[in-house]
Design an enzyme around this catalytic site. Structure first.
Site, mmCIF file in Angstrom:
data_model
loop_
_atom_site.group_PDB
_atom_site.id
_atom_site.type_symbol
_atom_site.label_atom_id
_atom_site.label_comp_id
_atom_site.label_asym_id
_atom_site.label_seq_id
_atom_site.Cartn_x
_atom_site.Cartn_y
_atom_site.Cartn_z
ATOM 1 C CG ASP A 247 55.772 3.704 -50.937
ATOM 2 O OD1 ASP A 247 56.888 3.490 -51.331
ATOM 3 O OD2 ASP A 247 54.812 3.032 -50.718
ATOM 4 C CE LYS A 269 56.870 1.062 -56.150
ATOM 5 N NZ LYS A 269 55.930 0.304 -56.046
ATOM 6 C CG MET A 382 46.922 4.326 -57.634
ATOM 7 S SD MET A 382 48.106 2.776 -58.136
ATOM 8 C CE MET A 382 47.130 1.389 -57.220
#
Ligand code: SAH
Length: 476
Positions: A247, A269, A382
């Protein structure tokens, strides 16, 4: 690094030692370990050097330009400084690399300390900063590499073609791993170089391995960023992987630990940027494993915390591919350790919430009333872009504006920042301090401050007091 470590090929090359005293002798001893053709050229050459030099050529005079031309390297080591300067100037004009003993400024290269298990050679240097440390490291490495190390490397070289024809790539790596971690040494000790070679040659001949070995996927937690926070298992898998999918949030120092022959694929991402879709990641995992590869799927933190790992597991199960899951340190626990505040505490909170600021539909709804309760502790993942939303929802559901909040950006990384605020100013302070993430928001927790820190005089990164390290005090 001011000096780039390299090994120079000196086969069929000349090395000149321009010096005839004790310094020159020590350089000579090193260069004579190589197969270079070595000569000594110096106005004064000691008897000791004459004796030690064996069969090499000694010219007892000043070196001329013609003497030096074509030399691969020149070691300058006269006791006469003017003479050293003269030789250095000639070499510079001729474009030859020089080492000037005891004069780093006039040297193009420096000689490392070496642990010699020819053809295995370990070179150690500190760019002149800590010679004693270098000697200590050398002693430790000497102890680590037994006398068979060189013989083992030679045996490996002689077996390499046989291994290539008898074993397919994965089996080859397994073979070499076993060979270098005991098998090779044992056979050498028991049978000698020739005997060990014969035994292994025969064994390999009987072991032609099918090339349709099934692949395998390890889903591995990379932790928050500090490579020291990797598990030993993760470290080992990074050493063995054929393919690594990682990632964007996996820290570069961890990616740097991946075996360099492995194929590395970033499946980042980026919030709002170009992305790999989850289905494409699943497909890439399955395809790589179907080719027989050992695939490591490296995820930041712990793979089972906001990592969409279930989807990857389901894809692997559907394709009948074997997998394992290796946990990692999740950002919330790394952040709590950083601020020395327990995520749970008797009498304060008997539950702990791991929530996300965003989900696939946008800002994530939660049981806000429960999260807003006094004493509640939540780790918000997040949450950077959702900070205003989270703050608004919590206040709307009765949370106290004065609820302590700590934001830890880049936990465990060199650029880590800790923001100590309260809920009423969450979004405003995060914007003002330019928190760009990755960041974890610890709601209901504040940084523990030591007595020193409260006065603003204590830096977390320094030991509180040297007196805690009596051994340090002794050496002074
Ligand atoms: N599986 C990960 C979480 C992935 S979701 C884990 O267990 O940590 C991505 C979020 O993790 C980021 O938005 C951020 O909130 C958090 N995160 C990841 N690395 C971080 C770090 N080094 N410091 C602070 N937060 C981090």
């Amino acid at each position: 690094m001011n000096y780039l470590p390299i090994f120079i090929d000196v086969r069929d090359h000349r090395i000149v030692v321009a010096g005839g005293g004790a310094l020159a002798l020590s350089k000579l001893r090193t260069v004579l370990k190589s197969v270079a053709s070595v000569c000594v050229i110096a106005p004064v050459v000691s008897d000791e050097l004459h004796v030690a030099s064996g069969a090499i050529q000694i010219y007892e005079r000043r070196p001329t330009r013609a003497d030096l031309a074509g030399a691969r390297l020149v070691y300058i080591a006269n006791d006469d400084i003017a003479e050293n300067r003269h030789v250095a100037m000639l070499c510079r004009e001729l474009g030859i690399l020089v080492n000037s003993a005891d004069n780093a400024a006039a040297s193009d290269f420096i000689s490392p300390a070496i642990v010699d298990r020819d053809p295995v050679v370990v070179a150690i240097g500190s760019e002149g900063t800590a010679p004693l440390l270098v000697r200590q490291i050398k002693a430790r490495i000497e102890a680590l590499l037994d006398g068979n190390t060189g013989a083992m490397a030679r045996l490996a070289a002689s077996l390499r073609p046989r291994v290539r024809t008898c074993l397919e790539p994965r089996a080859r790596r397994t073979f070499w791993r076993k060979f270098f971690s005991g098998l090779g040494g044992r056979l050498l000790a028991r049978h000698g170089a020739g005997g060990a070679r014969r035994v292994l040659h025969d064994v390999l001949g009987r072991q032609v391995v099918a090339s349709d070995q099934p692949g395998h996927v390890s889903i591995v937690g990379a932790g928050p960023g500090d490579p020291d926070l990797l598990t030993l298992k993760a470290r080992r898998l990074l050493d063995r992987a054929d393919v690594v999918l990682f990632d964007r949030l996996v820290a570069q120092p961890i990616v740097d630990l991946v075996r360099c022959e492995a194929q590395q694929i970033e499946v980042g991402k980026t919030p709002g940027g170009t992305s790999w879709r989850q289905e494409d990641i699943n497909t890439a995992l399955v395809e790589a494993a179907r080719k027989g590869h050992h695939v490591v799927r490296l995820k930041s933190g712990d793979p089972m915390v906001f990592g969409r790992t279930d989807e990857e597991i389901e894809a692997l199960q559907a394709a009948g591919i074997s997998y394992e899951i290796v946990p990692g340190i999740t950002s919330a626990t790394a952040a709590a350790a950083r601020i020395e505040a327990s995520l749970t505490r008797r009498g304060r909170n008997s539950a702990l919430n791991f929530i996300t600021g965003q989900d696939t539909r946008g800002y994530a709804e939660q049981d806000w009333r429960a999260l807003a309760a006094p004493g509640a502790v939540s780790a918000i993942y997040m949450g950077v872009r959702a900070a205003r939303f989270v703050q608004g929802r919590l206040l709307l559901h009765g949370a106290d504006e004065a609820t302590p909040v700590t934001v830890i950006e880049n936990a465990s990384r060199p650029d880590e920042r800790v923001l100590t605020i309260h809920l009423g100013e969450l979004a405003e302070q995060m914007a003002r301090q330019n928190i760009a993430g990755p960041a974890i928001i610890l709601l209901g927790l504040t940084e523990r401050r030591s007595a020193n820190q409260a006065t603003g005089s204590f830096d977390h990164t320094l030991p509180p007091s040297l007196s805690q390290f009596p051994a340090l005090m002794e050496v002074g």
